[in-house]
Motif scaffolding. Structure first.
Motif, PDB file in Angstrom:
ATOM      1  N   UNK A 128      73.324  35.521  43.423  1.00 30.85           N
ATOM      2  CA  UNK A 128      72.719  34.876  44.869  1.00 30.85           C
ATOM      3  C   UNK A 128      71.228  35.396  44.877  1.00 30.85           C
ATOM      4  N   UNK A 129      70.437  34.521  45.157  1.00 24.46           N
ATOM      5  CA  UNK A 129      68.856  34.547  45.188  1.00 24.46           C
ATOM      6  C   UNK A 129      68.839  34.630  46.706  1.00 24.46           C
ATOM      7  N   UNK A 130      67.721  35.314  46.962  1.00 24.68           N
ATOM      8  CA  UNK A 130      67.322  35.170  48.546  1.00 24.68           C
ATOM      9  C   UNK A 130      65.776  35.136  48.786  1.00 24.68           C
ATOM     10  N   UNK A 131      65.605  34.488  49.906  1.00 27.51           N
ATOM     11  CA  UNK A 131      64.226  34.539  50.160  1.00 27.51           C
ATOM     12  C   UNK A 131      64.019  34.744  51.859  1.00 27.51           C
ATOM     13  N   UNK A 132      63.420  35.701  52.280  1.00 24.72           N
ATOM     14  CA  UNK A 132      63.328  35.944  53.898  1.00 24.72           C
ATOM     15  C   UNK A 132      61.912  35.634  54.036  1.00 24.72           C
ATOM     16  N   UNK A 133      61.681  34.914  54.976  1.00 23.57           N
ATOM     17  CA  UNK A 133      60.190  34.515  55.544  1.00 23.57           C
ATOM     18  C   UNK A 133      60.411  35.079  57.015  1.00 23.57           C
ATOM     19  N   UNK A 134      59.147  36.233  56.906  1.00 19.80           N
ATOM     20  CA  UNK A 134      58.984  36.965  58.314  1.00 19.80           C
ATOM     21  C   UNK A 134      58.153  36.282  59.264  1.00 19.80           C
ATOM     22  N   UNK A 135      58.121  36.904  60.528  1.00 18.69           N
ATOM     23  CA  UNK A 135      57.211  36.405  61.292  1.00 18.69           C
ATOM     24  C   UNK A 135      55.651  36.847  60.929  1.00 18.69           C
ATOM     25  N   UNK A 136      54.753  36.335  61.270  1.00 18.17           N
ATOM     26  CA  UNK A 136      53.437  37.051  60.799  1.00 18.17           C
ATOM     27  C   UNK A 136      53.125  38.020  61.363  1.00 18.17           C
ATOM     28  N   UNK A 137      52.266  38.879  60.508  1.00 19.94           N
ATOM     29  CA  UNK A 137      51.896  40.242  60.951  1.00 19.94           C
ATOM     30  C   UNK A 137      50.729  40.154  61.946  1.00 19.94           C
ATOM     31  N   UNK A 138      50.996  41.075  62.896  1.00 19.23           N
ATOM     32  CA  UNK A 138      50.023  41.259  64.023  1.00 19.23           C
ATOM     33  C   UNK A 138      49.119  42.332  63.287  1.00 19.23           C
ATOM     34  N   UNK A 139      47.875  41.997  62.976  1.00 19.93           N
ATOM     35  CA  UNK A 139      46.756  42.732  62.425  1.00 19.93           C
ATOM     36  C   UNK A 139      45.630  42.606  63.205  1.00 19.93           C
ATOM     37  N   UNK A 140      44.898  43.916  63.543  1.00 19.23           N
ATOM     38  CA  UNK A 140      43.481  43.840  64.123  1.00 19.23           C
ATOM     39  C   UNK A 140      42.550  43.998  63.183  1.00 19.23           C
ATOM     40  N   UNK A 141      42.171  42.738  62.834  1.00 20.49           N
ATOM     41  CA  UNK A 141      41.221  42.850  61.676  1.00 20.49           C
ATOM     42  C   UNK A 141      40.091  43.544  61.702  1.00 20.49           C
ATOM     43  N   UNK A 142      39.269  43.815  62.928  1.00 20.37           N
ATOM     44  CA  UNK A 142      38.167  44.539  62.942  1.00 20.37           C
ATOM     45  C   UNK A 142      38.464  46.247  63.069  1.00 20.37           C
ATOM     46  N   UNK A 143      39.599  46.389  63.543  1.00 22.65           N
ATOM     47  CA  UNK A 143      39.669  47.743  63.787  1.00 22.65           C
ATOM     48  C   UNK A 143      40.585  48.739  62.957  1.00 22.65           C
ATOM     49  N   UNK A 144      41.545  48.098  62.112  1.00 25.48           N
ATOM     50  CA  UNK A 144      42.667  48.477  61.376  1.00 25.48           C
ATOM     51  C   UNK A 144      41.885  48.731  60.095  1.00 25.48           C
ATOM     52  N   UNK A 145      42.011  49.991  59.550  1.00 23.72           N
ATOM     53  CA  UNK A 145      41.464  50.322  58.331  1.00 23.72           C
ATOM     54  C   UNK A 145      42.274  49.489  56.944  1.00 23.72           C
ATOM     55  N   UNK A 146      41.824  49.670  55.887  1.00 26.92           N
ATOM     56  CA  UNK A 146      42.217  49.108  55.016  1.00 26.92           C
ATOM     57  C   UNK A 146      43.501  49.815  54.424  1.00 26.92           C
ATOM     58  N   UNK A 147      43.867  51.260  54.794  1.00 26.64           N
ATOM     59  CA  UNK A 147      44.729  51.855  54.346  1.00 26.64           C
ATOM     60  C   UNK A 147      45.861  51.604  55.512  1.00 26.64           C
ATOM     61  N   UNK A 148      45.640  51.215  56.579  1.00 18.70           N
ATOM     62  CA  UNK A 148      46.571  50.833  57.669  1.00 18.70           C
ATOM     63  C   UNK A 148      47.113  49.499  57.411  1.00 18.70           C
ATOM     64  N   UNK A 149      46.351  48.747  56.759  1.00 19.51           N
ATOM     65  CA  UNK A 149      46.738  47.113  56.567  1.00 19.51           C
ATOM     66  C   UNK A 149      47.801  47.426  55.147  1.00 19.51           C
ATOM     67  N   UNK A 150      47.287  48.142  54.174  1.00 18.39           N
ATOM     68  CA  UNK A 150      48.269  48.579  53.118  1.00 18.39           C
ATOM     69  C   UNK A 150      49.440  49.242  53.419  1.00 18.39           C
ATOM     70  N   UNK A 151      49.704  50.083  54.533  1.00 18.30           N
ATOM     71  CA  UNK A 151      50.930  50.473  54.767  1.00 18.30           C
ATOM     72  C   UNK A 151      51.691  49.392  55.589  1.00 18.30           C
ATOM     73  N   UNK A 152      51.174  48.661  56.311  1.00 16.63           N
ATOM     74  CA  UNK A 152      51.705  47.531  57.160  1.00 16.63           C
ATOM     75  C   UNK A 152      52.404  46.631  56.150  1.00 16.63           C
ATOM     76  N   UNK A 153      51.608  46.311  54.905  1.00 17.75           N
ATOM     77  CA  UNK A 153      52.136  45.469  53.950  1.00 17.75           C
ATOM     78  C   UNK A 153      53.233  45.923  53.208  1.00 17.75           C
ATOM     79  N   UNK A 154      53.359  47.245  52.879  1.00 15.29           N
ATOM     80  CA  UNK A 154      54.361  47.953  52.253  1.00 15.29           C
ATOM     81  C   UNK A 154      55.680  47.589  52.995  1.00 15.29           C
TER      82      UNK A 154
END
Length: 279
Positions: free
Chosen positions: A209-235
């Motif tokens: 059984x292979x699975x692929x779950x496509x999730x809703x787009x992330x909400x990202x504050x491109x200007x104010x979120x730090x790289x570390x914040x975005x990395x954690x959000x991706x994780x």
């Protein structure tokens, strides 16, 4: 479409179309017959803009993951709901889909070079080369090429840069997100490592059984979120945060099982269908 029209990387679109169609026909049975690809989120694909979309995903094989996404994206755009039945959706495939891959992988043989023409944005890894650990600077041309691909269409990337699960997210992905401000769509895959070899070319096991779950787009504050914040959000988004590895309490385990049950392909309706098939 003019016969000799090219994409921003100089690839002839009619050749790219033929490669996608032929490779799609060859690989289709790997997700429909030999194994069973269960999909969730086709409706999300149909709601996306035509350009500047970045798909982020965990990674299990070199090529089978991307091939499956090409199938799912094109099937979804042709109105298929969480399935890739009837391969006719490849008659007019979306040609502005790209995927980020290591240059040395895409130069490693005839088939990888063929795949590269279908949409690879090849980059040089900064931490690994020829099986050895390295430490080198990011090539700015690699970053600009990813930006060029985003300007033209959709880009698939695997932020861990490896098929080994729960490896750290590469910060370069977060820098790309902050720089180009794409719509970021997470995808979580499973079962590919069990059904294919590491390259994703050979079938290792059938009836997986292979699975692929496509999730809703992330909400990202491109200007104010730090790289570390975005990395954690991706994780968290691609379910590769270290917390997914921890020992769960009975309460947490029950919550996780309830969450898994909510996914359509694990849910009661699907189990009922499987049970009916057995009679």
């Amino acid at each position: 479409m003019p016969l000799f029209k090219r994409n921003p990387f100089g690839h002839y679109l009619f050749l790219k179309r033929i490669i996608i169609q032929v490779m799609g026909l060859i690989s289709h049975s790997r997700y429909r017959s030999f194994n069973n690809l269960q999909i969730e989120g086709s409706d999300i694909i149909r709601q996306l803009p035509d350009q500047n979309v970045l798909f982020i995903s965990n990674h299990q094989t070199y090529f089978a993951d991307v091939a499956a996404m090409f199938h799912v994206f094109n099937a979804s755009l042709k109105g298929r709901d969480d399935n890739i039945k009837n391969v006719g959706y490849l008659w007019k495939p979306k040609l502005n889909i790209y995927f980020v891959a290591a240059g040395e992988t895409m130069r490693s043989g005839f088939l990888p070079r063929l795949f590269a023409y279908a949409g690879s944005v090849s980059v040089e890894r900064t931490w690994r080369s020829a099986g050895q650990d390295v430490n080198r600077q990011v090539k700015m041309s690699d970053i600009s090429n990813i930006g060029k691909a985003l300007d033209d269409g959709w880009v698939i990337t695997f932020p861990q840069g490896t098929t080994t699960p729960f490896k750290p997210i590469r910060r370069g992905t977060a820098h790309i997100i902050k720089t180009y401000k794409p719509l970021v769509v997470p995808i979580v895959i499973d079962g590919f490592r069990r059904s294919f070899d590491k390259k994703g070319l050979m079938i290792k096991k059938r009836n997986v059984l292979q699975s692929m779950v496509i999730k809703e787009p992330l909400e990202i504050d491109y200007d104010n979120e730090s790289v570390a914040d975005i990395v954690e959000k991706i994780e968290y988004a691609i379910e590769q945060h270290p917390s997914f590895l921890k020992v769960l309490t009975p309460e947490q385990l029950a919550e996780q099982e309830e969450f898994i049950e909510s996914r359509s392909f694990w849910g009661p309706d699907n189990k009922k269908k499987e049970k009916n098939k057995s009679y």
